[in-house]
Scaffold this active site. Structure first.
Site, PDB file in Angstrom:
ATOM      1  N   HIS A 146      -6.233   1.869   3.410  1.00  0.00           N
ATOM      2  CA  HIS A 146      -5.389   1.604   2.245  1.00  0.00           C
ATOM      3  C   HIS A 146      -4.106   2.416   2.407  1.00  0.00           C
ATOM      4  O   HIS A 146      -4.131   3.596   2.751  1.00  0.00           O
ATOM      5  CB  HIS A 146      -6.132   2.005   0.967  1.00  0.00           C
ATOM      6  CG  HIS A 146      -5.248   2.111  -0.230  1.00  0.00           C
ATOM      7  ND1 HIS A 146      -4.390   1.107  -0.615  1.00  0.00           N
ATOM      8  CD2 HIS A 146      -5.079   3.116  -1.137  1.00  0.00           C
ATOM      9  CE1 HIS A 146      -3.729   1.482  -1.698  1.00  0.00           C
ATOM     10  NE2 HIS A 146      -4.130   2.699  -2.028  1.00  0.00           N
TER      11      HIS A 146
ATOM     12  N   CYS B 204      -7.438   0.445  -6.137  1.00  0.00           N
ATOM     13  CA  CYS B 204      -7.060   0.370  -4.716  1.00  0.00           C
ATOM     14  C   CYS B 204      -8.232   0.064  -3.796  1.00  0.00           C
ATOM     15  O   CYS B 204      -8.035  -0.417  -2.681  1.00  0.00           O
ATOM     16  CB  CYS B 204      -6.391   1.677  -4.289  1.00  0.00           C
ATOM     17  SG  CYS B 204      -4.913   2.072  -5.240  1.00  0.00           S
TER      18      CYS B 204
ATOM     19  N   ASN C 112       2.702   1.428  -1.823  1.00  0.00           N
ATOM     20  CA  ASN C 112       1.310   1.312  -2.253  1.00  0.00           C
ATOM     21  C   ASN C 112       1.145   0.046  -3.082  1.00  0.00           C
ATOM     22  O   ASN C 112       1.585  -0.021  -4.223  1.00  0.00           O
ATOM     23  CB  ASN C 112       0.918   2.545  -3.073  1.00  0.00           C
ATOM     24  CG  ASN C 112      -0.553   2.543  -3.462  1.00  0.00           C
ATOM     25  OD1 ASN C 112      -1.220   1.522  -3.430  1.00  0.00           O
ATOM     26  ND2 ASN C 112      -1.051   3.703  -3.851  1.00  0.00           N
TER      27      ASN C 112
END
Length: 300
Positions: free
Chosen positions: A227, A88, A257
Site C-alpha cells: 500500500h 487502506c 495515498n
C-alpha cells in the site's frame, strides 16, 4: 494553502504529485472506469462476472453500496454486489474474500475494485493529511483456475484506538451537522507518528505470518507491492523483510495515498511494465484505519 514546501513533502512522504477527481466525478465513476479497463484487458463482458466487490472508505452513499451502482452501470443487473469499508487494507481484504468464494465454488469470477475519492473527506487546511490523500481506482478479476495461484493470506485488526486514524463525524456516534462541518469533523484526522509505528510493525508481522503459512520465506518473493501510504514506511518494511528496493514497486511519487485503490493501481502498473512473470511470487501488503492490516501471496 499550507505552511509547507515541496521539499518538505517529498522528503517525508515520497509524494510529488496526486490526482484529484473532478467536482462532479464520484467514487463510482472512478470504479466503473477501472472495471471497464479490467474487462477489456481480460477480454470479458460484465455478464461474465458473477459478483462485484468494491473496497472503499468514500462510497457514493452510506447506502446503497457503491458496488451495486457499479454493477448496474456495467449492465450486470441482478449480480451480487457489496462494499468493504476497511480503509487502506480494503483491497487486500476484498481479494482474500474473493479467493475464498471462488475456491468454495460459490462463484467462478469475481471483480474486486479498490476505489476512493479521498479529496471529498480531506481537510485542505490540515498539513498532516492534506498533502497525503488522493483519488483513484483499480480493479482485478479473480477467477477459478486448475492451478491455484492464491498461495496464502493473513488478515488482522486492532480497534482499540480508532482515533489514531478516523473521520469523527458521519456515523451514528456523531452525525454530520453544522457544528461538525464548521469543525471539519467530517474530514480525515490522523496521528501520523503513531500510525507510522503501527504500520511498520503490523505489516511486517502480517507478511511473515503469510510466508510461514505458505511454507515460504521473504527471499522466495520476486516482487513486493505495498500500500502506498508513505515511502519511509515502505522502505522500513522492505528492510525488515530483507527485500531489496529493486524488488519493491513504489509509485507513491505519482499518485500519493489512494487508500484501497493504491495496490490495484500498482498491480496494473506492474503488469503494464512487464514486472510480473508466470510462476513468480508477489507479496501484497496493506495497513489502514481500524487498525486493519493484511497480506496476500500470489503465484502468477
Amino acid at each position: 494553502m499550507l505552511d509547507t514546501s515541496d521539499e518538505w513533502i517529498v522528503s517525508r512522504t515520497g509524494m510529488r504529485r496526486r490526482h484529484i477527481a473532478a467536482p462532479g466525478e464520484q467514487t463510482s465513476d472512478l470504479a466503473i472506469a477501472a472495471a471497464r479497463d479490467a474487462l477489456r484487458k481480460a477480454k470479458l463482458e460484465a455478464s461474465d462476472i458473477d459478483c462485484f466487490i468494491v473496497a472503499t472508505s468514500t462510497p457514493d452513499y452510506s447506502f446503497p453500496a457503491t458496488a451495486c451502482l457499479v454493477a448496474a452501470a456495467l449492465g450486470a443487473v441482478g449480480k451480487p454486489a457489496f462494499d468493504m469499508e476497511i480503509a487502506c487494507a480494503g483491497f487486500v481484504y476484498g481479494l482474500c474474500v474473493a479467493a475464498g468464494l471462488v475456491r468454495s465454488t460459490v462463484f467462478r469470477r469475481i471483480m474486486v475494485i479498490g476505489a476512493e475519492k479521498l479529496s471529498a473527506i480531506t481537510d485542505m487546511t490540515d498539513r498532516g493529511t492534506a498533502i497525503l490523500f488522493a483519488d483513484g481506482a483499480g480493479a482485478v478479476i479473480v477467477e477459478r483456475s486448475e492451478r491455484d495461484g492464491f498461495v496464502a493470506c493473513e488478515l488482522g485488526a486492532d480497534g482499540r484506538d480508532p482515533e489514531l486514524l478516523y473521520v469523527p463525524a458521519g456515523g451514528t456516534r456523531r452525525p454530520v451537522d453544522a457544528d461538525a462541518i464548521a469543525e471539519r469533523a467530517n474530514c480525515i484526522r490522523m496521528q501520523g507518528r503513531e500510525i507510522f509505528k503501527h504500520a511498520v510493525t503490523r505489516t511486517v508481522e502480517s507478511a511473515n505470518l503469510a510466508f510461514r503459512r505458505a511454507g515460504l520465506k521473504p527471499a522466495d518473493c520476486r516482487y513486493f507491492i505495498p500500500h502506498q501510504a508513505n515511502r519511509r514506511i515502505i522502505e522500513s518494511v522492505a528492510k525488515q523483510l530483507q527485500l531489496p528496493l529493486e524488488r519493491v514497486l513504489i509509485n507513491i511519487a505519482e499518485y500519493g495515498n489512494t487508500s484501497a485503490a493504491s495496490i490495484p493501481i500498482a498491480l496494473d502498473e506492474a503488469r503494464r511494465t512487464g514486472r510480473i512473470h508466470p510462476g513468480e511470487i508477489t507479496l501484497l501488503v496493506a495497513f489502514g484505519a481500524g487498525l486493519t492490516y493484511g497480506s496476500a501471496l500470489i503465484r502468477w
